[in-house]
Design an enzyme around this catalytic site. Sequence first.
Site, short mmCIF file in Angstrom:
data_model
loop_
_atom_site.label_atom_id
_atom_site.label_comp_id
_atom_site.label_asym_id
_atom_site.label_seq_id
_atom_site.Cartn_x
_atom_site.Cartn_y
_atom_site.Cartn_z
N LYS A 1 65.81 23.53 45.63
CA LYS A 1 64.89 24.66 45.45
C LYS A 1 63.59 24.23 44.77
O LYS A 1 62.50 24.54 45.24
CB LYS A 1 65.57 25.77 44.61
N ARG B 1 70.11 35.57 40.18
CA ARG B 1 71.39 34.85 40.23
C ARG B 1 72.58 35.78 40.15
O ARG B 1 73.71 35.32 40.22
CB ARG B 1 71.46 33.87 39.06
N ARG C 1 69.08 13.11 39.29
CA ARG C 1 67.79 13.82 39.15
C ARG C 1 67.06 13.42 37.86
O ARG C 1 67.66 13.30 36.81
CB ARG C 1 68.06 15.33 39.13
N ARG D 1 67.67 16.17 32.43
CA ARG D 1 68.14 17.40 31.81
C ARG D 1 69.50 17.20 31.16
O ARG D 1 70.37 16.57 31.75
CB ARG D 1 68.24 18.51 32.87
N ARG E 1 78.37 25.06 36.83
CA ARG E 1 77.23 25.75 37.42
C ARG E 1 77.52 26.13 38.88
O ARG E 1 77.13 27.19 39.34
CB ARG E 1 75.97 24.89 37.31
P1 ADP Z 1 67.41 22.64 42.56
O1 ADP Z 1 66.02 23.06 42.11
O2 ADP Z 1 67.91 23.45 43.72
O3 ADP Z 1 68.42 22.59 41.44
P2 ADP Z 1 66.13 20.03 43.01
O4 ADP Z 1 65.00 20.42 43.90
O5 ADP Z 1 65.81 19.73 41.58
O6 ADP Z 1 67.31 21.16 43.10
O7 ADP Z 1 66.88 18.80 43.67
C1 ADP Z 1 67.94 18.13 42.99
C2 ADP Z 1 67.78 16.61 43.15
O8 ADP Z 1 68.01 16.25 44.51
C3 ADP Z 1 66.38 16.10 42.78
O9 ADP Z 1 66.54 14.84 42.13
C4 ADP Z 1 65.68 15.95 44.16
O10 ADP Z 1 64.73 14.88 44.14
C5 ADP Z 1 66.85 15.65 45.10
N1 ADP Z 1 66.70 16.29 46.40
C6 ADP Z 1 66.16 17.51 46.69
N2 ADP Z 1 66.22 17.77 48.01
C7 ADP Z 1 66.82 16.70 48.59
C8 ADP Z 1 67.17 16.35 49.95
N3 ADP Z 1 66.92 17.19 50.97
N4 ADP Z 1 67.78 15.17 50.15
C9 ADP Z 1 68.05 14.33 49.11
N5 ADP Z 1 67.73 14.58 47.82
C10 ADP Z 1 67.13 15.75 47.56
P1 AMP Z 2 68.19 25.93 36.82
O1 AMP Z 2 67.01 25.26 36.22
O2 AMP Z 2 67.83 27.00 37.81
O3 AMP Z 2 69.21 24.95 37.36
O4 AMP Z 2 68.91 26.72 35.63
C1 AMP Z 2 69.44 26.01 34.51
C2 AMP Z 2 70.29 26.96 33.67
O5 AMP Z 2 69.46 28.02 33.14
C3 AMP Z 2 71.43 27.68 34.39
O6 AMP Z 2 72.61 26.89 34.46
C4 AMP Z 2 71.61 28.92 33.51
O7 AMP Z 2 72.30 28.61 32.30
C5 AMP Z 2 70.18 29.26 33.12
N1 AMP Z 2 69.51 30.17 34.10
C6 AMP Z 2 68.42 29.89 34.85
N2 AMP Z 2 68.08 30.93 35.61
C7 AMP Z 2 68.97 31.91 35.34
C8 AMP Z 2 69.18 33.24 35.82
N3 AMP Z 2 68.38 33.76 36.75
N4 AMP Z 2 70.23 33.95 35.32
C9 AMP Z 2 71.02 33.44 34.38
N5 AMP Z 2 70.91 32.19 33.89
C10 AMP Z 2 69.90 31.43 34.36
#
Ligand code: ADP
Ligand code: AMP
Length: 219
Positions: A13, A90, A129, A163, A174
Amino acid sequence: MNIILLGPPGAGKGTQAQHLIAARGLVQLSTGDMLREAIRSASPVGLRAKALMEAGALVPDEVVNELIAARLDAAPAGAGGGFIFDGYPRTEAQAVSLDALLAERGMKLDHVVELLVDEEALVDRITGRFSCAMCGEGYHDRYKLPKVAGRCDVCASAEFKRRPDDNEATVRTRMAEYRAKTAPILPYYEARGLVRRVDGMAPIAEVQRALDALLGEAG
Ligand code: ADP
Ligand code: AMP
């Protein structure tokens, strides 16, 4: 154009949001980023959210609903061509709240994009990541390394961070939260014909192209 990006942790995302910002000038609203900022500044919201986030649990709906309301007010309707909701809503209560927040401001949702991914790949994605400590650009140990080793592609900083919740145990929690509370909101949007699906297992550039095709030409 207002879009929700939906998908489990690691689905891509944030990565795709970066593309949509660059290509279409949309404004990203990531509740995860807002909460991490609140923790950094030790605000009351941050103090409330910290332990929950470290455990991989969701923070209470009213906390994130208020964060989103404040951001919508800070960026007036139409700013930057629309919003990307990343990691929000969410829960069903958040989805209902978002509808109300948008309606009050004369806005509406155009697309809910679900990134379809294989859960087993997500642990690998999340544990690899990292991001730039200066500008936040996202990277991955195997799938997206900086073009020049050790230097951010965007701002050339040599400082990167990971993170604290990106470990395997927390990722599993999660994912379970996603399955139990977030995936069930899809029918809420399906009933309105808003859901579009993209194969999130394809390489980053391909997901980008699929998203562009689905959203239509930029501009
Ligand atoms: P989200 O925001 O949904 O938690 P991220 O965009 O941070 O996910 O992606 C998680 C990890 O996977 C990051 O390190 C990113 O660079 C990598 N990633 C994202 N999309 C892809 C993909 N299509 N193929 C391989 N790695 C990806
Ligand atoms: P994310 O950065 O989206 O992966 O979110 C990291 C963490 O933040 C999650 O595991 C939750 O603990 C909290 N969080 C983020 N967005 C929300 C949401 N919309 N509702 C509840 N918790 C959230």
